[in-house]
Design a protein around this motif. Sequence first.
Motif: not given
Length: 252
Positions: A124-153
């Motif tokens: 995959l060509q390096n100039y075609r990458f957008g913003k990167s993101v991290s997927v954390p382990f969920p904890h209790g009720k904490w389930f961050p949605m930032t990864p899918i937001e970044v991927i969708t964008e």
Amino acid sequence: MLTFIGLGLCDEYDVSVRGLEAIHRADAVFLEVYTSVLTGTTFERLEEYYGKKITPLYREDVELHPEPILDAAAAGEAVFLTAGDSMVATTHADIRIRAAERGIATRIIHGASITTAVCGLSGLQNYRFGKSVSVPFPHGKWFPMTPIEVITENLSHNLHTLVFLDIQKDKERYMKISEAVDLLEEQASRTGAKIPLYVGVARAGSEDPAVHAGDADEMRNFDFGTPLHILIVPGTLHDIELEYLRRFAGLC
């Protein structure tokens, strides 16, 4: 003097000659162990190969109590070792700023980075990458949605997304690609998004890296083996990218 040295991707042999010479000259050697790790070696092997006693640094040592690092650099030659390249993590840049505020000279000796290694392994060509993101382990009720937001964008702009997988070093727990896919698919279902293709990479820089591409079911069932794992969500593939994935990543 405070020298930041990237150790590369896998084991003690990935350090550059310039980096190894700086370690040999150092009066104090520190190794940051919480943002990433060299899974192809051990702490003891690093000390043996470098011929130095190494002080491990955890998050609180770097972010809250960096004085021992800076004091050592003010008194002599200190090196700050990290897996990969030196300045990928924001906290490393902060240490360099703190050193400058104290009048301590600094320099950087770069190492191989996963951000470029995945391009070679996946095609995959390096100039075609957008913003990167991290997927954390969920904890209790904490389930961050930032990864899918970044991927969708990124997908809306036809860009690839590099997805870093969580490391819990204190528990010796490293997120697997299958776990990350499960989390991303749950996030996608909650937002109505769709991820048609994943590319997984394991043990970049080692003698036996694994690279495989497919949909969610394919990635859940493929055995990527031991860590570290990392994931890519590609945008629309260029013809060369598509052919590369077919030849080297099992894409059907």
